[in-house]
Design a protein around this motif. Structure first.
Motif, PDB file in Angstrom:
ATOM      1  N   GLY A  58       0.805  -1.367   0.034  1.00 58.21           N
ATOM      2  CA  GLY A  58      -0.105   0.139  -0.031  1.00 58.21           C
ATOM      3  C   GLY A  58       0.871   1.161   0.030  1.00 58.21           C
ATOM      4  O   GLY A  58       1.897   1.164  -0.184  1.00 58.21           O
ATOM      5  N   ILE A  59       0.086   2.422   0.113  1.00 62.01           N
ATOM      6  CA  ILE A  59       0.764   3.602   0.190  1.00 62.01           C
ATOM      7  C   ILE A  59       1.013   3.985   1.624  1.00 62.01           C
ATOM      8  O   ILE A  59       0.240   3.994   2.305  1.00 62.01           O
ATOM      9  CB  ILE A  59       0.123   4.717  -0.636  1.00 62.01           C
ATOM     10  N   TRP A  60       2.198   4.417   2.065  1.00 57.34           N
ATOM     11  CA  TRP A  60       2.577   4.994   3.380  1.00 57.34           C
ATOM     12  C   TRP A  60       3.229   6.184   3.628  1.00 57.34           C
ATOM     13  O   TRP A  60       3.859   6.688   2.478  1.00 57.34           O
ATOM     14  CB  TRP A  60       3.538   4.002   3.837  1.00 57.34           C
ATOM     15  N   LYS A  61       2.986   7.144   4.381  1.00 57.52           N
ATOM     16  CA  LYS A  61       3.612   8.491   4.773  1.00 57.52           C
ATOM     17  C   LYS A  61       4.508   8.292   5.662  1.00 57.52           C
ATOM     18  O   LYS A  61       4.403   7.623   6.814  1.00 57.52           O
ATOM     19  CB  LYS A  61       2.393   9.460   5.128  1.00 57.52           C
ATOM     20  N   THR A  62       5.794   8.645   5.535  1.00 62.00           N
ATOM     21  CA  THR A  62       6.859   8.838   6.410  1.00 62.00           C
ATOM     22  C   THR A  62       7.130   9.919   6.874  1.00 62.00           C
ATOM     23  O   THR A  62       6.804  10.910   6.363  1.00 62.00           O
ATOM     24  CB  THR A  62       8.230   8.502   5.433  1.00 62.00           C
ATOM     25  N   PHE A  63       7.831   9.867   7.907  1.00 60.43           N
ATOM     26  CA  PHE A  63       8.344  11.159   8.818  1.00 60.43           C
ATOM     27  C   PHE A  63       9.581  11.307   9.028  1.00 60.43           C
ATOM     28  O   PHE A  63      10.421  10.383   9.251  1.00 60.43           O
ATOM     29  CB  PHE A  63       7.259  11.205  10.231  1.00 60.43           C
ATOM     30  N   ASP A  64       9.956  12.665   9.235  1.00 58.47           N
ATOM     31  CA  ASP A  64      11.400  13.031   9.214  1.00 58.47           C
ATOM     32  C   ASP A  64      11.922  12.716  10.853  1.00 58.47           C
ATOM     33  O   ASP A  64      10.990  12.925  11.984  1.00 58.47           O
ATOM     34  CB  ASP A  64      11.759  14.434   9.272  1.00 58.47           C
ATOM     35  N   ASP A  65      12.894  12.146  11.183  1.00 54.13           N
ATOM     36  CA  ASP A  65      13.332  11.567  12.363  1.00 54.13           C
ATOM     37  C   ASP A  65      13.424  12.824  13.429  1.00 54.13           C
ATOM     38  O   ASP A  65      13.171  12.623  14.514  1.00 54.13           O
ATOM     39  CB  ASP A  65      14.724  10.845  12.673  1.00 54.13           C
ATOM     40  N   ASP A  66      13.754  13.856  13.002  1.00 57.60           N
ATOM     41  CA  ASP A  66      14.376  15.015  13.812  1.00 57.60           C
ATOM     42  C   ASP A  66      12.956  16.026  14.032  1.00 57.60           C
ATOM     43  O   ASP A  66      12.833  16.485  15.060  1.00 57.60           O
ATOM     44  CB  ASP A  66      15.586  16.072  13.242  1.00 57.60           C
ATOM     45  N   GLN A 109       9.827  15.261  12.885  1.00 63.40           N
ATOM     46  CA  GLN A 109       8.556  14.503  12.861  1.00 63.40           C
ATOM     47  C   GLN A 109       7.557  15.097  12.056  1.00 63.40           C
ATOM     48  O   GLN A 109       6.336  14.933  12.033  1.00 63.40           O
ATOM     49  CB  GLN A 109       7.832  14.438  14.370  1.00 63.40           C
ATOM     50  N   GLN A 110       7.958  15.903  11.050  1.00 69.05           N
ATOM     51  CA  GLN A 110       6.883  16.299   9.850  1.00 69.05           C
ATOM     52  C   GLN A 110       6.968  15.293   8.912  1.00 69.05           C
ATOM     53  O   GLN A 110       8.158  14.444   8.601  1.00 69.05           O
ATOM     54  CB  GLN A 110       7.719  17.818   9.431  1.00 69.05           C
ATOM     55  N   PRO A 111       6.039  15.223   7.804  1.00 76.41           N
ATOM     56  CA  PRO A 111       5.882  14.420   6.890  1.00 76.41           C
ATOM     57  C   PRO A 111       7.191  14.681   5.967  1.00 76.41           C
ATOM     58  O   PRO A 111       7.476  15.647   5.493  1.00 76.41           O
ATOM     59  CB  PRO A 111       4.653  14.633   6.200  1.00 76.41           C
ATOM     60  N   ALA A 112       7.791  13.526   5.431  1.00 80.47           N
ATOM     61  CA  ALA A 112       8.736  13.556   4.596  1.00 80.47           C
ATOM     62  C   ALA A 112       8.572  12.915   3.251  1.00 80.47           C
ATOM     63  O   ALA A 112       8.912  13.577   2.583  1.00 80.47           O
ATOM     64  CB  ALA A 112      10.062  12.769   5.269  1.00 80.47           C
ATOM     65  N   ALA A 113       7.994  11.961   3.246  1.00 77.82           N
ATOM     66  CA  ALA A 113       7.633  11.357   1.806  1.00 77.82           C
ATOM     67  C   ALA A 113       6.462  10.405   1.888  1.00 77.82           C
ATOM     68  O   ALA A 113       5.904   9.962   2.768  1.00 77.82           O
ATOM     69  CB  ALA A 113       8.954  10.479   1.386  1.00 77.82           C
ATOM     70  N   ILE A 114       6.070   9.888   0.493  1.00 77.65           N
ATOM     71  CA  ILE A 114       5.005   9.073   0.548  1.00 77.65           C
ATOM     72  C   ILE A 114       5.610   7.928  -0.402  1.00 77.65           C
ATOM     73  O   ILE A 114       6.442   8.071  -1.293  1.00 77.65           O
ATOM     74  CB  ILE A 114       3.970   9.631  -0.587  1.00 77.65           C
ATOM     75  N   VAL A 115       5.598   6.554   0.470  1.00 75.87           N
ATOM     76  CA  VAL A 115       6.336   5.448  -0.167  1.00 75.87           C
ATOM     77  C   VAL A 115       5.075   4.572  -0.325  1.00 75.87           C
ATOM     78  O   VAL A 115       4.126   4.207   0.401  1.00 75.87           O
ATOM     79  CB  VAL A 115       7.042   4.793   0.802  1.00 75.87           C
ATOM     80  N   GLN A 116       5.429   3.756  -1.746  1.00 71.24           N
ATOM     81  CA  GLN A 116       4.416   2.465  -2.051  1.00 71.24           C
ATOM     82  C   GLN A 116       5.280   1.093  -2.006  1.00 71.24           C
ATOM     83  O   GLN A 116       6.163   1.164  -2.447  1.00 71.24           O
ATOM     84  CB  GLN A 116       3.937   2.737  -3.493  1.00 71.24           C
ATOM     85  N   ILE A 117       4.596   0.359  -1.184  1.00 74.69           N
ATOM     86  CA  ILE A 117       5.186  -0.696  -0.702  1.00 74.69           C
ATOM     87  C   ILE A 117       4.377  -2.018  -1.539  1.00 74.69           C
ATOM     88  O   ILE A 117       3.149  -1.760  -1.758  1.00 74.69           O
ATOM     89  CB  ILE A 117       5.127  -1.204   0.509  1.00 74.69           C
ATOM     90  N   SER A 118       5.075  -2.482  -2.500  1.00 75.30           N
ATOM     91  CA  SER A 118       4.349  -3.638  -3.289  1.00 75.30           C
ATOM     92  C   SER A 118       5.016  -5.231  -2.937  1.00 75.30           C
ATOM     93  O   SER A 118       6.087  -5.039  -2.484  1.00 75.30           O
ATOM     94  CB  SER A 118       4.469  -3.125  -4.847  1.00 75.30           C
ATOM     95  N   GLU A 119       4.391  -6.150  -3.613  1.00 74.84           N
ATOM     96  CA  GLU A 119       4.922  -7.263  -3.194  1.00 74.84           C
ATOM     97  C   GLU A 119       5.106  -8.072  -4.765  1.00 74.84           C
ATOM     98  O   GLU A 119       4.206  -7.935  -5.386  1.00 74.84           O
ATOM     99  CB  GLU A 119       3.854  -7.972  -2.407  1.00 74.84           C
ATOM    100  N   LYS A 120       6.096  -8.823  -4.773  1.00 72.19           N
ATOM    101  CA  LYS A 120       6.144  -9.848  -5.953  1.00 72.19           C
ATOM    102  C   LYS A 120       6.958 -11.078  -5.611  1.00 72.19           C
ATOM    103  O   LYS A 120       8.026 -11.036  -5.160  1.00 72.19           O
ATOM    104  CB  LYS A 120       7.147  -8.909  -7.109  1.00 72.19           C
ATOM    105  N   ASN A 121       6.308 -12.105  -5.786  1.00 76.08           N
ATOM    106  CA  ASN A 121       6.707 -13.446  -5.557  1.00 76.08           C
ATOM    107  C   ASN A 121       7.148 -13.674  -4.257  1.00 76.08           C
ATOM    108  O   ASN A 121       8.096 -13.985  -3.722  1.00 76.08           O
ATOM    109  CB  ASN A 121       8.019 -13.771  -6.429  1.00 76.08           C
ATOM    110  N   ARG A 174      17.275   2.375  15.045  1.00 69.79           N
ATOM    111  CA  ARG A 174      16.229   3.154  15.222  1.00 69.79           C
ATOM    112  C   ARG A 174      14.743   2.729  14.566  1.00 69.79           C
ATOM    113  O   ARG A 174      14.745   2.123  13.620  1.00 69.79           O
ATOM    114  CB  ARG A 174      16.401   4.593  14.636  1.00 69.79           C
ATOM    115  N   THR A 175      13.740   3.065  15.103  1.00 68.85           N
ATOM    116  CA  THR A 175      12.265   2.839  14.600  1.00 68.85           C
ATOM    117  C   THR A 175      11.683   4.006  14.308  1.00 68.85           C
ATOM    118  O   THR A 175      11.512   4.990  14.862  1.00 68.85           O
ATOM    119  CB  THR A 175      11.493   2.024  15.697  1.00 68.85           C
ATOM    120  N   GLN A 176      11.159   3.997  13.105  1.00 70.07           N
ATOM    121  CA  GLN A 176      10.111   5.050  12.548  1.00 70.07           C
ATOM    122  C   GLN A 176       8.711   4.402  12.428  1.00 70.07           C
ATOM    123  O   GLN A 176       8.383   3.186  12.219  1.00 70.07           O
ATOM    124  CB  GLN A 176      10.647   5.379  11.103  1.00 70.07           C
ATOM    125  N   THR A 177       7.613   5.234  12.635  1.00 71.38           N
ATOM    126  CA  THR A 177       6.143   4.809  12.539  1.00 71.38           C
ATOM    127  C   THR A 177       5.959   5.403  11.198  1.00 71.38           C
ATOM    128  O   THR A 177       6.014   6.553  11.059  1.00 71.38           O
ATOM    129  CB  THR A 177       5.566   5.062  13.644  1.00 71.38           C
TER     130      THR A 177
END
Length: 175
Positions: free
Chosen positions: A55-63, A65-77, A164-167
């Motif tokens: 799916g599509i996820w919003k990431t956040f800057d570690d320092d 905590q503002q939105p950093a990017a939109i990432v799409q995760i997909s699966e193949k095999n 480190r862990t990001q949510t």
């Protein structure tokens, strides 16, 4: 003689029904289009299920905590990967100048930053993630939280304890 007449009547009825069906589609050409759109919409929803990291996820800057990017995760095999769809942080670099592999100098938007994750029970492990800000590549583990609305990413070098862990937050449909 009766069998021949009945057979001819049945063939004529089938032809008439098929002709009427084609005439109805010509009068209402939008019906097949609507059906196609509904099936594509249903497929998109199924592709982004709360029990999978796809799916599509919003990431956040570690320092900040503002939105950093939109990432799409997909699966193949059975292998999961992630691509940056959009950079949200206006101060973020647009190209990966600090990358040390074949991504050096390439645009970050469209770049695959997450590779090799495999499902292991209720988590995903064995992958690598690139941090385009510093060019470092880390080992990655992920686990869904809050009924699939959040994703904890653990990035580390060596052992998970030294990381480190990001949510990340799952984006709603209609990005």
């Amino acid at each position: 003689m009766e069998k021949v007449i009945i057979t001819i009547a049945m063939v004529d009825f089938a032809k008439t029904k098929r002709v009427r069906s084609l005439q109805a589609m010509k009068k209402r050409p939008f019906i097949p289009s609507i059906a196609l759109l509904l099936s594509l919409w249903a497929w998109k929803i199924l592709a982004q299920t709360p029990d999978s990291i796809t799916g599509i996820w919003k990431t956040f800057d570690d320092d900040t905590q503002q939105p950093a990017a939109i990432v799409q995760i997909s699966e193949k095999n059975g292998v999961y990967s992630g691509v940056i769809l959009k950079i949200l942080d206006p101060s973020a670099p647009l190209v990966c100048d600090k990358c040390t592999d074949n991504r050096k100098g390439k645009p970050i938007t469209g770049m695959e930053i997450l590779t090799g994750l495999k499902k292991a029970g209720d988590s995903y492990s064995g992958g690598l993630i690139l941090d385009p800000d510093d060019g470092e590549i880390y080992r990655a583990e992920m686990k869904l939280k809050d009924q699939g609305s959040k994703l904890d990413l653990r990035a580390y070098i060596g052992i998970p304890l030294l990381g480190r862990t990001q949510t990340w937050i799952r984006e709603k449909q209609g990005l």
